[in-house]
Write a protein that holds these residues in place. Structure first.
Motif, PDB file in Angstrom:
ATOM      1  N   ILE A  84       0.868  -1.310  -0.125  1.00 29.66           N
ATOM      2  CA  ILE A  84       0.021  -0.101  -0.226  1.00 29.66           C
ATOM      3  C   ILE A  84       0.925   1.126   0.125  1.00 29.66           C
ATOM      4  CG2 ILE A  84      -1.528   1.360   1.336  1.00 29.66           C
ATOM      5  CD1 ILE A  84      -2.715  -1.252   2.196  1.00 29.66           C
ATOM      6  N   PHE A  85       2.095   1.236   0.820  1.00 30.93           N
ATOM      7  CA  PHE A  85       2.705   2.511   0.773  1.00 30.93           C
ATOM      8  C   PHE A  85       3.512   2.773  -0.280  1.00 30.93           C
ATOM      9  CE2 PHE A  85       3.307   1.546   5.847  1.00 30.93           C
ATOM     10  CZ  PHE A  85       2.044   2.307   6.016  1.00 30.93           C
ATOM     11  N   ALA A  86       4.126   1.570  -0.816  1.00 31.20           N
ATOM     12  CA  ALA A  86       4.775   1.510  -2.297  1.00 31.20           C
ATOM     13  C   ALA A  86       3.806   2.316  -3.438  1.00 31.20           C
ATOM     14  CB  ALA A  86       5.098   0.363  -2.555  1.00 31.20           C
ATOM     15  N   SER A  87       2.456   1.817  -3.353  1.00 30.45           N
ATOM     16  CA  SER A  87       1.600   2.133  -4.350  1.00 30.45           C
ATOM     17  C   SER A  87       1.043   3.557  -4.229  1.00 30.45           C
ATOM     18  CB  SER A  87       0.149   1.399  -4.246  1.00 30.45           C
ATOM     19  OG  SER A  87       0.520  -0.066  -4.554  1.00 30.45           O
ATOM     20  N   ILE A  88       1.202   4.249  -3.131  1.00 32.39           N
ATOM     21  CA  ILE A  88       0.905   5.493  -2.735  1.00 32.39           C
ATOM     22  C   ILE A  88       2.170   6.431  -3.238  1.00 32.39           C
ATOM     23  CG2 ILE A  88       0.671   7.228  -1.003  1.00 32.39           C
ATOM     24  CD1 ILE A  88      -0.857   5.345   0.837  1.00 32.39           C
ATOM     25  N   ARG A  89       3.266   5.988  -2.979  1.00 29.03           N
ATOM     26  CA  ARG A  89       4.383   6.804  -3.186  1.00 29.03           C
ATOM     27  C   ARG A  89       4.683   6.562  -4.934  1.00 29.03           C
ATOM     28  NH1 ARG A  89      10.401   4.083  -2.383  1.00 29.03           N
ATOM     29  NH2 ARG A  89       9.573   2.904  -3.929  1.00 29.03           N
ATOM     30  N   GLU A  90       4.159   5.613  -5.625  1.00 25.19           N
ATOM     31  CA  GLU A  90       4.376   5.432  -6.990  1.00 25.19           C
ATOM     32  C   GLU A  90       3.151   6.041  -7.620  1.00 25.19           C
ATOM     33  OE1 GLU A  90       6.975   4.713  -8.675  1.00 25.19           O
ATOM     34  OE2 GLU A  90       8.098   4.206  -6.859  1.00 25.19           O
ATOM     35  N   VAL A 112      14.714  -6.754  -9.184  1.00 24.34           N
ATOM     36  CA  VAL A 112      13.339  -6.232  -8.921  1.00 24.34           C
ATOM     37  C   VAL A 112      13.334  -5.153  -7.729  1.00 24.34           C
ATOM     38  CG1 VAL A 112      12.263  -8.276  -9.929  1.00 24.34           C
ATOM     39  CG2 VAL A 112      12.858  -8.098  -7.451  1.00 24.34           C
ATOM     40  N   SER A 113      12.447  -4.466  -7.782  1.00 22.69           N
ATOM     41  CA  SER A 113      12.079  -3.478  -6.601  1.00 22.69           C
ATOM     42  C   SER A 113      12.156  -4.181  -5.226  1.00 22.69           C
ATOM     43  CB  SER A 113      10.678  -2.743  -6.729  1.00 22.69           C
ATOM     44  OG  SER A 113      10.483  -2.196  -5.556  1.00 22.69           O
ATOM     45  N   PRO A 114      13.083  -3.661  -4.393  1.00 27.63           N
ATOM     46  CA  PRO A 114      13.187  -4.484  -3.156  1.00 27.63           C
ATOM     47  C   PRO A 114      12.149  -4.213  -2.419  1.00 27.63           C
ATOM     48  CG  PRO A 114      14.632  -2.591  -2.956  1.00 27.63           C
ATOM     49  CD  PRO A 114      14.051  -2.722  -4.688  1.00 27.63           C
ATOM     50  N   VAL A 115      11.266  -3.008  -2.363  1.00 19.15           N
ATOM     51  CA  VAL A 115      10.285  -2.599  -1.530  1.00 19.15           C
ATOM     52  C   VAL A 115       8.980  -3.620  -1.977  1.00 19.15           C
ATOM     53  CG1 VAL A 115       8.554  -0.880  -1.069  1.00 19.15           C
ATOM     54  CG2 VAL A 115      10.909  -0.388  -1.417  1.00 19.15           C
ATOM     55  N   VAL A 116       8.815  -3.819  -3.285  1.00 17.32           N
ATOM     56  CA  VAL A 116       7.775  -4.795  -3.973  1.00 17.32           C
ATOM     57  C   VAL A 116       8.105  -6.143  -3.495  1.00 17.32           C
ATOM     58  CG1 VAL A 116       6.412  -5.578  -5.995  1.00 17.32           C
ATOM     59  CG2 VAL A 116       7.307  -3.061  -5.568  1.00 17.32           C
ATOM     60  N   LEU A 117       9.422  -6.620  -3.707  1.00 11.88           N
ATOM     61  CA  LEU A 117       9.892  -7.938  -3.262  1.00 11.88           C
ATOM     62  C   LEU A 117       9.418  -8.137  -1.869  1.00 11.88           C
ATOM     63  CD1 LEU A 117      11.516 -10.513  -4.101  1.00 11.88           C
ATOM     64  CD2 LEU A 117      13.418  -9.129  -3.167  1.00 11.88           C
ATOM     65  N   SER A 118       9.771  -7.133  -1.085  1.00 11.14           N
ATOM     66  CA  SER A 118       9.292  -7.172   0.591  1.00 11.14           C
ATOM     67  C   SER A 118       7.897  -7.363   0.826  1.00 11.14           C
ATOM     68  CB  SER A 118      10.210  -5.990   1.220  1.00 11.14           C
ATOM     69  OG  SER A 118       9.865  -6.220   2.692  1.00 11.14           O
ATOM     70  N   ILE A 156      -0.365  -6.222  17.546  1.00  8.58           N
ATOM     71  CA  ILE A 156      -0.166  -6.837  16.238  1.00  8.58           C
ATOM     72  C   ILE A 156       0.141  -5.789  15.137  1.00  8.58           C
ATOM     73  CG2 ILE A 156      -1.323  -8.046  14.207  1.00  8.58           C
ATOM     74  CD1 ILE A 156      -2.613  -9.738  16.497  1.00  8.58           C
ATOM     75  N   PHE A 157      -0.545  -4.681  15.246  1.00  7.38           N
ATOM     76  CA  PHE A 157      -0.356  -3.680  14.150  1.00  7.38           C
ATOM     77  C   PHE A 157       1.163  -2.919  14.073  1.00  7.38           C
ATOM     78  CE2 PHE A 157      -0.581   0.699  12.307  1.00  7.38           C
ATOM     79  CZ  PHE A 157      -1.255   0.549  11.166  1.00  7.38           C
ATOM     80  N   TYR A 158       1.558  -2.602  15.360  1.00  5.96           N
ATOM     81  CA  TYR A 158       3.032  -2.355  15.621  1.00  5.96           C
ATOM     82  C   TYR A 158       4.007  -3.210  15.171  1.00  5.96           C
ATOM     83  CZ  TYR A 158       7.400  -1.179  17.863  1.00  5.96           C
ATOM     84  OH  TYR A 158       8.688  -0.983  18.262  1.00  5.96           O
ATOM     85  N   LEU A 159       3.764  -4.554  15.743  1.00  7.11           N
ATOM     86  CA  LEU A 159       4.736  -5.503  15.044  1.00  7.11           C
ATOM     87  C   LEU A 159       4.789  -5.660  13.245  1.00  7.11           C
ATOM     88  CD1 LEU A 159       4.130  -8.409  17.625  1.00  7.11           C
ATOM     89  CD2 LEU A 159       6.154  -7.003  17.354  1.00  7.11           C
ATOM     90  N   ALA A 160       3.563  -5.563  12.896  1.00  9.15           N
ATOM     91  CA  ALA A 160       3.319  -5.350  11.147  1.00  9.15           C
ATOM     92  C   ALA A 160       4.237  -4.064  10.925  1.00  9.15           C
ATOM     93  CB  ALA A 160       1.921  -5.366  10.917  1.00  9.15           C
ATOM     94  N   MET A 161       3.869  -3.084  11.424  1.00  7.99           N
ATOM     95  CA  MET A 161       4.806  -1.777  10.963  1.00  7.99           C
ATOM     96  C   MET A 161       6.242  -2.016  11.331  1.00  7.99           C
ATOM     97  SD  MET A 161       2.793   0.574   9.970  1.00  7.99           S
ATOM     98  CE  MET A 161       3.908   1.931  10.256  1.00  7.99           C
ATOM     99  N   VAL A 162       6.906  -2.862  12.298  1.00 11.06           N
ATOM    100  CA  VAL A 162       8.164  -3.132  12.604  1.00 11.06           C
ATOM    101  C   VAL A 162       8.721  -3.727  11.353  1.00 11.06           C
ATOM    102  CG1 VAL A 162       9.678  -4.569  13.863  1.00 11.06           C
ATOM    103  CG2 VAL A 162       8.149  -3.301  14.982  1.00 11.06           C
ATOM    104  N   SER A 163       7.836  -4.802  10.563  1.00  9.14           N
ATOM    105  CA  SER A 163       8.202  -5.578   9.887  1.00  9.14           C
ATOM    106  C   SER A 163       8.416  -4.711   8.372  1.00  9.14           C
ATOM    107  CB  SER A 163       7.622  -6.699   9.454  1.00  9.14           C
ATOM    108  OG  SER A 163       7.723  -7.688  10.618  1.00  9.14           O
ATOM    109  N   ALA A 164       7.121  -3.945   8.229  1.00  7.03           N
ATOM    110  CA  ALA A 164       7.007  -3.182   7.092  1.00  7.03           C
ATOM    111  C   ALA A 164       8.087  -2.245   6.699  1.00  7.03           C
ATOM    112  CB  ALA A 164       5.732  -2.641   7.212  1.00  7.03           C
ATOM    113  N   VAL A 165       8.482  -1.393   7.822  1.00  4.15           N
ATOM    114  CA  VAL A 165       9.496  -0.513   7.891  1.00  4.15           C
ATOM    115  C   VAL A 165      10.849  -0.818   7.777  1.00  4.15           C
ATOM    116  CG1 VAL A 165      10.392   1.614   9.058  1.00  4.15           C
ATOM    117  CG2 VAL A 165       7.947   1.243   8.782  1.00  4.15           C
TER     118      VAL A 165
END
Length: 302
Positions: free
Chosen positions: A66-72, A185-191, A224-233
């Motif tokens: 979602i973050f990558a889509s917003i940025r692009e 490939v894009s490391p962000v999309v890959l992640s 859970i949301f915090y842990l998801a953000m940890v992984s995402a960032v």
């Protein structure tokens, strides 16, 4: 592109961004253990631990995309090329690493688990030099790895921490794969893709084993949301750094991870005596010595 490369390969920038990742990762073990307690996930309830992990990483992957889509400014849907590279990374990292990691965390203290996580960085460096051979093994790297490894394993047995050790082998493999694939490939999309895929797989495995989260509260959802953000960032930043630098230059800063994890476990879980006894302090000192020795030569190049 050249300016971006110059910025992301500067040792100071690499150190800053890598340490941000490590602070976030360092908070994971104490927050996971807190989540287990709040959601009434027993240490023996392996299936529910896997469900917990699966939900976290599915959400993390979706957030990254979602973050990558917003940025692009367009919806980023993984194509066949992304999927081809995401599958092996997903199996090594999200499925392989965290299947064992989440079970291991439930059976050890935050301090012990935190220090052992440093092992993955040594494994990544050794694999890059000895197996993949995309880097050269030097006496300085070997000395740093030996010191750091001594710090990680000092005073620990495989009995209670074995699964966390296995998870760090998977982490080392995934680090090498990310380093290679992020150049294609894009490391962000890959992640984002591999997190989503791995999270779904873990959730299905956990549910299939009879797992569930028994006590879902507002605080539990925030965790859970915090842990998801940890992984995402953290993993997105880490993947970008690996795309522009040698594995050893990035991975060496991962030794800050156990330091952060020990301190945060002491603060959040109240494991002050375990964190600041002689054994733990000597272990952390050895890990920090490993950081300095391996990275000293890299500083001379920049």
């Amino acid at each position: 592109m050249v300016q971006k490369k110059n910025t992301l390969t500067r040792t100071g920038i690499v150190a800053l961004l890598a340490c941000v990742c490590c602070i976030l990762w360092g908070s994971a073990i104490p927050v996971i253990k807190t989540g287990y307690r709040l959601m009434e996930v027993d240490a023996a309830d392996t299936a529910s631990q896997i469900v917990f992990a699966g939900i976290r990483f599915t959400l993390a992957g979706l957030l990254v995309l979602i973050f990558a889509s917003i940025r692009e400014r367009k919806v980023l849907i993984p194509d066949r090329t992304i999927l081809k590279y995401a599958v092996p990374v997903c199996m090594a990292q999200t499925v392989g690493q965290y299947f064992f990691f989440y079970i291991g965390v439930a059976h050890t203290s935050g301090v012990k688990g935190g220090i052992i996580t440093g092992l993955g960085n040594f494994i990544a460096i050794l694999m890059a030099c000895l197996i993949v051979r995309n880097e050269r093994m030097t006496g300085r790297k070997m000395a740093g790895c030996v010191l750091g490894f001594a710090g990680v394993v000092m005073g620990f047995t495989l009995t209670g921490e074995g699964f966390i050790l296995i998870s760090q082998v998977a982490y080392g493999i995934s680090t090498i794969l990310i380093n290679i694939y992020s150049k294609k490939v894009s490391p962000v999309v890959l992640s984002g893709t591999q997190f989503t895929m791995g999270g779904v797989v873990l959730t299905l495995i956990g549910i299939g084993m009879g797992g569930h989260l028994g006590n879902i509260t507002a605080v539990g959802v925030v965790i859970i949301f915090y842990l998801a953000m940890v992984s995402a960032v953290a993993y997105t930043l880490w993947s970008v750094l690996l795309a522009w630098n040698d594995v050893s230059k990035v991975a060496i800063f991962g030794f800050v991870n156990p330091l952060c994890s020990v301190i945060l476990s002491a603060l959040i879980l109240g494991e002050v005596k375990q964190a600041f006894n002689t054994g733990s302090l000597v272990a952390l000192l050895l890990v920090c010595a490993g950081i300095y020795i391996v990275n000293c030569k890299a500083k001379q190049k920049n």
